[in-house]
Design a protein around this motif. Sequence first.
Motif, PDB file in Angstrom:
ATOM      1  N   ASP A 256       0.815  -1.219   0.000  1.00 23.18           N
ATOM      2  CA  ASP A 256       0.000   0.000   0.000  1.00 23.18           C
ATOM      3  C   ASP A 256       0.851   1.274   0.000  1.00 23.18           C
ATOM      4  O   ASP A 256       0.325   2.375  -0.162  1.00 23.18           O
ATOM      5  CB  ASP A 256      -0.929   0.017   1.227  1.00 23.18           C
ATOM      6  N   ILE A 257       2.134   1.127   0.207  1.00 23.47           N
ATOM      7  CA  ILE A 257       3.000   2.307   0.340  1.00 23.47           C
ATOM      8  C   ILE A 257       3.146   3.052  -0.979  1.00 23.47           C
ATOM      9  O   ILE A 257       3.295   2.453  -2.042  1.00 23.47           O
ATOM     10  CB  ILE A 257       4.382   1.901   0.887  1.00 23.47           C
ATOM     11  N   ILE A 258       3.093   4.367  -0.880  1.00 23.14           N
ATOM     12  CA  ILE A 258       3.416   5.241  -2.003  1.00 23.14           C
ATOM     13  C   ILE A 258       4.839   5.741  -1.751  1.00 23.14           C
ATOM     14  O   ILE A 258       5.101   6.414  -0.758  1.00 23.14           O
ATOM     15  CB  ILE A 258       2.450   6.440  -2.084  1.00 23.14           C
ATOM     16  N   GLN A 259       5.739   5.380  -2.650  1.00 19.30           N
ATOM     17  CA  GLN A 259       7.145   5.761  -2.473  1.00 19.30           C
ATOM     18  C   GLN A 259       7.437   7.027  -3.283  1.00 19.30           C
ATOM     19  O   GLN A 259       7.205   7.068  -4.486  1.00 19.30           O
ATOM     20  CB  GLN A 259       8.072   4.638  -2.937  1.00 19.30           C
ATOM     21  N   VAL A 260       7.934   8.030  -2.594  1.00 20.42           N
ATOM     22  CA  VAL A 260       8.211   9.317  -3.237  1.00 20.42           C
ATOM     23  C   VAL A 260       9.686   9.663  -3.067  1.00 20.42           C
ATOM     24  O   VAL A 260      10.193   9.711  -1.948  1.00 20.42           O
ATOM     25  CB  VAL A 260       7.354  10.446  -2.627  1.00 20.42           C
ATOM     26  N   THR A 261      10.358   9.887  -4.187  1.00 23.53           N
ATOM     27  CA  THR A 261      11.757  10.316  -4.154  1.00 23.53           C
ATOM     28  C   THR A 261      11.850  11.718  -4.739  1.00 23.53           C
ATOM     29  O   THR A 261      11.416  11.955  -5.863  1.00 23.53           O
ATOM     30  CB  THR A 261      12.655   9.367  -4.969  1.00 23.53           C
ATOM     31  N   CYS A 262      12.396  12.629  -3.942  1.00 20.69           N
ATOM     32  CA  CYS A 262      12.579  14.013  -4.385  1.00 20.69           C
ATOM     33  C   CYS A 262      14.059  14.220  -4.689  1.00 20.69           C
ATOM     34  O   CYS A 262      14.923  13.976  -3.844  1.00 20.69           O
ATOM     35  CB  CYS A 262      12.126  14.976  -3.283  1.00 20.69           C
ATOM     36  N   PHE A 263      14.338  14.670  -5.910  1.00 19.45           N
ATOM     37  CA  PHE A 263      15.717  14.860  -6.338  1.00 19.45           C
ATOM     38  C   PHE A 263      16.104  16.339  -6.277  1.00 19.45           C
ATOM     39  O   PHE A 263      15.284  17.215  -6.560  1.00 19.45           O
ATOM     40  CB  PHE A 263      15.912  14.338  -7.761  1.00 19.45           C
ATOM     41  N   HIS A 264      17.357  16.573  -5.922  1.00 15.13           N
ATOM     42  CA  HIS A 264      17.883  17.940  -5.933  1.00 15.13           C
ATOM     43  C   HIS A 264      19.209  17.958  -6.673  1.00 15.13           C
ATOM     44  O   HIS A 264      19.888  16.934  -6.802  1.00 15.13           O
ATOM     45  CB  HIS A 264      18.044  18.486  -4.505  1.00 15.13           C
ATOM     46  N   LYS A 265      19.597  19.119  -7.172  1.00 15.57           N
ATOM     47  CA  LYS A 265      20.821  19.251  -7.955  1.00 15.57           C
ATOM     48  C   LYS A 265      21.587  20.493  -7.534  1.00 15.57           C
ATOM     49  O   LYS A 265      21.068  21.342  -6.799  1.00 15.57           O
ATOM     50  CB  LYS A 265      20.490  19.329  -9.452  1.00 15.57           C
ATOM     51  N   GLU A 266      22.801  20.585  -8.031  1.00 15.41           N
ATOM     52  CA  GLU A 266      23.641  21.769  -7.796  1.00 15.41           C
ATOM     53  C   GLU A 266      23.893  22.454  -9.127  1.00 15.41           C
ATOM     54  O   GLU A 266      24.197  21.812 -10.131  1.00 15.41           O
ATOM     55  CB  GLU A 266      24.958  21.370  -7.147  1.00 15.41           C
ATOM     56  N   LYS A 267      23.743  23.766  -9.136  1.00 18.98           N
ATOM     57  CA  LYS A 267      23.969  24.535 -10.367  1.00 18.98           C
ATOM     58  C   LYS A 267      24.629  25.856 -10.016  1.00 18.98           C
ATOM     59  O   LYS A 267      24.133  26.607  -9.175  1.00 18.98           O
ATOM     60  CB  LYS A 267      22.630  24.777 -11.085  1.00 18.98           C
TER      61      LYS A 267
END
Length: 337
Positions: A256-267
């Motif tokens: 039932d889990i909703i897996q959320v991955t939030c990505f960040h970057k360097e610029k």
Amino acid sequence: MREYQPIDTVAQKEALINEFKGNLFEYLVAQNLSRHFKIEGDFVRSFGGDIRRQLTEYDHWLRVNEPSLIKHLPLLANQVSKELVPTLPSNVDKILVIGKSAGGSHNKSWDEADIIIEADSGVFPISLKLCKSNAFVNTKSAGIKSFISQYFDSFEKSQYFQNLINEGVERRFLQMANELHDKASLEFFGRFDHRWTEAGFSELPGQLPEDFNKIVVQTYYDAVLDVYNCLTELKNTDTELFSKSILPLIGIGNPDIIQVTCFHKEKKGEKYLPSGVHVIKSSDLVSGEGLEILPLKSGISSLELHVGNIRLQIRIKPMNKFTSAAFKVNCSIKELV
């Protein structure tokens, strides 16, 4: 106010940053969701006492030691909440943070969940991850000697395949140990003992001479071949059952889990800039459609599977010291682009 030990190394600082940002990120995502569903007052009131003080300390520490993170963390959390809202019911009654910042109230029945959404239509557990763009996200770690029997136990022949892998590990480990002792001009008595380190040799592969290290890593290359062959046989036996079995390896221990991955970057020197959100639901993966085990590459100790738009990497490593036959299986995922 909690006092933190002086930071002597980059690793120590990174460890604190990861701990603090994870706790604050859970809270900020949940707060954004509560605001959307117009229950923010109840949510904020649920965070009092020690938990609120703890989060405040984390915020203060990061403002001094990693100000760019504090600047962008609310933006990242807002981006996640916007991606989550369409996957949730329109009427939400309660939002709970049950990750690290919940002070030990994490219910193991929710597996990897960090946030719980309660609504009339049911309960929606959410797993949150925050990581660098284009990076593999670690999802699971297990011992090689129980990997197949633990995660593929629904297959009738899982123990048979596990036994094959274990026999290979023992045989190859003894061969490796014998070769290393021979190269080190040490008598071999069937195992590593105090004589290995007393002779000045490390128990960490990366600290060995190059010709010694090649012998060690070849053992992991050979071990991953056994895992690859077993997984291929299991997939060919029942693709749909195989797809369900790899869900915990992807990080979805509870279907039932909703897996959320939030990505960040360097610029241009600016870190933690939003770089996209990846949402995975088990219902998108269990059919087995598009599931593929990629051909094994030589000279690496990992194999890769593709399912949906996910790359699942399975890597064989030493548990800690290579002088033990207890190999580790590390699983990580990355979005296909």
